[in-house]
Design a protein around this motif. Structure first.
Motif, PDB file in Angstrom:
ATOM      1  N   THR A  54       0.816  -1.219   0.000  1.00 19.54           N
ATOM      2  CA  THR A  54       0.000   0.000   0.000  1.00 19.54           C
ATOM      3  C   THR A  54       0.845   1.263   0.000  1.00 19.54           C
ATOM      4  N   GLU A  55       2.137   1.130   0.306  1.00 19.58           N
ATOM      5  CA  GLU A  55       3.012   2.310   0.309  1.00 19.58           C
ATOM      6  C   GLU A  55       3.441   2.726  -1.086  1.00 19.58           C
ATOM      7  N   GLN A  56       3.243   1.859  -2.078  1.00 17.72           N
ATOM      8  CA  GLN A  56       3.745   2.123  -3.429  1.00 17.72           C
ATOM      9  C   GLN A  56       2.735   2.952  -4.217  1.00 17.72           C
ATOM     10  N   VAL A  57       2.818   4.254  -4.053  1.00 17.73           N
ATOM     11  CA  VAL A  57       1.871   5.171  -4.691  1.00 17.73           C
ATOM     12  C   VAL A  57       2.502   5.936  -5.845  1.00 17.73           C
ATOM     13  N   PHE A  58       3.723   5.578  -6.214  1.00 21.34           N
ATOM     14  CA  PHE A  58       4.403   6.252  -7.315  1.00 21.34           C
ATOM     15  C   PHE A  58       4.534   5.309  -8.509  1.00 21.34           C
ATOM     16  N   PRO A  59       4.644   5.859  -9.735  1.00 23.27           N
ATOM     17  CA  PRO A  59       4.751   5.015 -10.930  1.00 23.27           C
ATOM     18  C   PRO A  59       5.934   4.061 -10.857  1.00 23.27           C
ATOM     19  N   VAL A 110      -0.282   9.118  -9.502  1.00 23.36           N
ATOM     20  CA  VAL A 110      -0.113   9.112  -8.047  1.00 23.36           C
ATOM     21  C   VAL A 110      -1.473   9.170  -7.356  1.00 23.36           C
ATOM     22  N   THR A 111      -2.336  10.028  -7.851  1.00 23.64           N
ATOM     23  CA  THR A 111      -3.672  10.150  -7.259  1.00 23.64           C
ATOM     24  C   THR A 111      -4.447   8.840  -7.383  1.00 23.64           C
ATOM     25  N   ARG A 114      -2.822   6.050  -5.166  1.00 24.37           N
ATOM     26  CA  ARG A 114      -3.091   6.334  -3.754  1.00 24.37           C
ATOM     27  C   ARG A 114      -4.533   5.997  -3.402  1.00 24.37           C
ATOM     28  N   ALA A 115      -5.470   6.354  -4.282  1.00 23.92           N
ATOM     29  CA  ALA A 115      -6.888   6.078  -4.007  1.00 23.92           C
ATOM     30  C   ALA A 115      -7.137   4.574  -3.878  1.00 23.92           C
ATOM     31  N   LEU A 116      -6.532   3.780  -4.766  1.00 22.99           N
ATOM     32  CA  LEU A 116      -6.698   2.332  -4.680  1.00 22.99           C
ATOM     33  C   LEU A 116      -6.022   1.759  -3.433  1.00 22.99           C
ATOM     34  N   ASN A 117      -4.798   2.197  -3.193  1.00 23.88           N
ATOM     35  CA  ASN A 117      -4.028   1.612  -2.089  1.00 23.88           C
ATOM     36  C   ASN A 117      -4.583   1.965  -0.722  1.00 23.88           C
ATOM     37  N   GLU A 118      -5.126   3.165  -0.590  1.00 21.01           N
ATOM     38  CA  GLU A 118      -5.635   3.571   0.719  1.00 21.01           C
ATOM     39  C   GLU A 118      -6.771   2.682   1.197  1.00 21.01           C
ATOM     40  N   ASP A 361       1.250   3.910 -17.859  1.00 20.67           N
ATOM     41  CA  ASP A 361       1.005   4.943 -16.848  1.00 20.67           C
ATOM     42  C   ASP A 361       0.890   4.355 -15.442  1.00 20.67           C
ATOM     43  N   SER A 362       1.134   3.045 -15.305  1.00 20.71           N
ATOM     44  CA  SER A 362       1.156   2.346 -14.006  1.00 20.71           C
ATOM     45  C   SER A 362      -0.207   2.217 -13.342  1.00 20.71           C
ATOM     46  N   LEU A 363      -1.268   2.633 -14.012  1.00 15.72           N
ATOM     47  CA  LEU A 363      -2.617   2.487 -13.468  1.00 15.72           C
ATOM     48  C   LEU A 363      -3.323   1.304 -14.120  1.00 15.72           C
ATOM     49  N   PRO A 364      -4.139   0.575 -13.380  1.00 13.73           N
ATOM     50  CA  PRO A 364      -4.918  -0.507 -13.989  1.00 13.73           C
ATOM     51  C   PRO A 364      -6.091   0.037 -14.795  1.00 13.73           C
ATOM     52  N   ILE A 365      -6.679  -0.829 -15.589  1.00 11.76           N
ATOM     53  CA  ILE A 365      -7.960  -0.531 -16.231  1.00 11.76           C
ATOM     54  C   ILE A 365      -9.046  -1.237 -15.436  1.00 11.76           C
ATOM     55  N   ILE A 366      -9.954  -0.458 -14.879  1.00 15.99           N
ATOM     56  CA  ILE A 366     -11.118  -0.985 -14.154  1.00 15.99           C
ATOM     57  C   ILE A 366     -12.313  -0.235 -14.730  1.00 15.99           C
TER      58      ILE A 366
END
Length: 415
Positions: A54-59, A110-111, A114-118, A361-366
Motif C-alpha cells: 500500500t506504500e507504493q503510490v508512485f509510478p 499518483v492520485t 493512492r486512491a486504490l491503495n488507501e 502509466d502504471s494504473l490498472p484498467i477498471i
C-alpha cells in the motif's frame, strides 16, 4: 453445461483479481462462470512476492530509466532487464511510459494509485473475515533498508515524498532495524518502516480460499483457453478451444494476457506489456524475518511465508513467449548475501517465473464498456495482489450501477 443455469457473467481469468471479483458478484446474486487456461491461481497470483504494498503510490519508473537502458540490455541478471531481441516491440511502450512522466499525467497516476491503495488493506481484511480466513493476512508492516551511508539522502527524500502523500512511514536507525529484525546484519545503516502494509502467509492459499468460498456460493470454474470473442446484440460470445460460450456480460481479468481479448471485444488496442518477475523460495528459512524486508540498493524483497522465505522483485521485459531465464531467480540468493548475520540456506530452493501485467502509466484498467456488456479489470502491474479486493469492490459497484470513486483514472478511454 447444458443442464446448468446459464451464467449472467463470464469472468476470463482465474487469478487473484478474477476470483475476488467472482466471489463479489456471486454475493450480489449473479450467476458467475470463471474460465481460464490454467487452474485457479496458477499464474502470477501463485508466485508473487506476497507483500501488500500500500506504500507504493508512485509510478513503476522515472526518467532515470533512460540512464539505466544500456545496463538493462547488457546485464542478463540485473534487477531491471530488457531482452535486446524484444527491444523493437518494447520501445513504443517505453516511449509511452516516458510521456506519462509529464507533470499532469504523473500526478494523475499518483492520485489513482493512492486512491486504490488507501482502501486496499481494509478491503482485504473485510474479504478474508467474510470467508473465515483472517489469519492468512499478517498486518505487521514492512521495512525498506539501506546499507551505504551515501544512500541516506535518497531515503530521506523518499520519506518526505511518502509523507506528502500521507503514507504512514517512520525512519528506523540501524539499531532499530536489528531490534525489529534481529537476523539482519550490521551492514544495514537504517531504513523506512511502513506500518500500514502487510503480507500474506501464502498468496496461492489465499486464492484457493477465495475459490472455495466462491464455489460454495455457486460460482463455477472451467479450464479452457479463450481464443476470441465478439459483442452481439444480447451479450457476448466467447470462442474457446472447446467450443463457444455466451453470456450477457464478460469480465476480462486475465492479467498480462488481456490485450488480445480486449481488442476483439472493444476494438481498443491497449498498450499492455508484461514485466516478467522471478522468485526463489527457500523452504528452510521459516522465522528468519518477522515481516517483509526490501533492499534499497539491491532492489529485491524478502517475504516470510508459511512455506519459507520468498525472495522476489526482479523485472525483465521479454514478452510472453520467450523462455524463462531461471538464473535470474537464483541471482536473488546471491543478492541476499551480506544482508544477514548468516547467509540464507538455499537447500531445496525452488525458482519460479511469472508475468506482471503493466500499462505505461502504471494504473490498472477498471471499467465497463460496450453498453455494460464488457467489464475490465487488469493492468495492476506490481500491485495486483494489493489491489485485488478493492478492485472486486469497484467491479461490484459498477455492476450494481453505483458511483465508483476515482473511476475516471481507470477508464479504458484514457488510451
Amino acid at each position: 453445461m447444458c443442464d446448468q443455469t446459464p451464467p449472467d457473467i463470464v469472468i476470463v481469468g482465474a487469478g487473484i483479481i478474477g476470483v475476488a471479483c467472482a466471489l463479489r458478484l456471486s454475493r450480489q446474486g449473479r450467476q458467475v462462470l470463471v474460465i481460464d487456461a490454467q487452474a485457479p491461481g496458477m499464474g502470477a497470483s501463485y508466485g508473487n512476492a506476497g507483500h501488500l504494498a500500500t506504500e507504493q503510490v508512485f509510478p513503476i519508473a522515472d526518467l532515470a530509466i533512460l540512464k539505466r537502458l544500456p545496463a538493462m540490455l547488457l546485464d542478463p541478471t540485473g534487477p531491471l532487464r530488457l531482452d535486446w531481441k524484444y527491444l523493437p516491440r518494447a520501445l513504443p511502450w517505453f516511449a509511452r511510459l516516458l510521456l506519462n512522466l509529464r507533470t499532469e499525467r504523473y500526478q494523475r497516476t499518483v492520485t489513482g494509485l493512492r486512491a486504490l491503495n488507501e482502501g486496499s488493506l481494509d478491503a482485504w481484511r473485510r474479504l478474508l473475515e467474510s470467508i473465515g480466513q483472517p489469519q492468512l493476512l499478517r498486518n505487521d508492516g514492512s521495512l525498506l533498508v539501506f546499507e551505504r551511508a551515501d544512500s541516506r539522502n535518497a531515503i530521506d527524500a523518499l520519506q518526505q515524498r511518502m509523507q506528502q502523500q500521507d503514507v504512514p512511514v517512520a525512519f528506523w536507525s540501524g539499531d532499530a532495524v536489528r531490534a525489529g529484525a534481529p537476523q539482519l546484519s550490521e551492514r544495514i545503516q537504517g531504513g523506512l518502516f511502513f506500518p500500514g502494509t502487510g503480507h500474506f502467509i501464502d498468496p496461492y492459499t489465499v486464492v484457493r480460499a477465495l475459490v472455495d468460498a466462491a464455489k460454495a456460493g455457486g460460482v463455477r470454474f472451467i479450464q479452457r483457453k479463450v481464443l476470441n470473442g465478439r459483442v452481439e446484440g444480447d451479450g457476448v460470445t466467447l470462442t474457446t478451444d472447446q467450443g463457444t460460450l455466451t453470456a450477457p456480460q464478460v469480465l476480462i481479468a486475465c492479467g498480462a494476457h488481456s490485450a488480445k481479448l480486449t481488442a476483439a471485444l472493444t476494438g481498443k488496442k491497449v498498450p499492455l506489456d508484461t514485466e516478467r518477475g522471478y522468485h526463489l523460495m527457500l523452504p528452510h528459512e521459516q522465522g528468519r524475518l518477522p515481516f517483509a524486508v526490501t533492499s534499497l540498493e539491491r532492489k529485491f524483497i524478502m517475504t516470510p511465508m508459511r512455506g519459507g522465505l520468498r525472495l522476489a522483485g526482479t523485472v525483465e521485459f521479454a514478452g510472453l513467449d520467450r523462455p524463462a531465464n531461471m538464473e535470474r531467480a537464483w541471482q536473488l540468493h546471491r543478492l541476499s548475501q551480506g544482508l544477514f548475520r548468516e547467509d540464507l540456506n538455499r537447500h531445496d530452493a525452488s525458482p519460479w517465473r511469472g508475468f506482471r501485467p503493466s500499462l505505461p502509466d502504471s494504473l490498472p484498467i477498471i471499467d465497463q464498456v460496450c453498453g455494460g456488456k464488457v467489464l475490465l479489470a487488469f493492468g495492476h502491474q506490481h500491485l495486483g495482489l494489493t489491489q485485488a479486493a478493492v478492485t472486486a469492490q469497484m467491479i461490484g459497484q459498477m455492476v450494481s450501477h453505483q458511483n465508483v470513486p476515482q473511476w475516471a483514472s481507470y477508464r479504458l478511454s484514457r488510451f
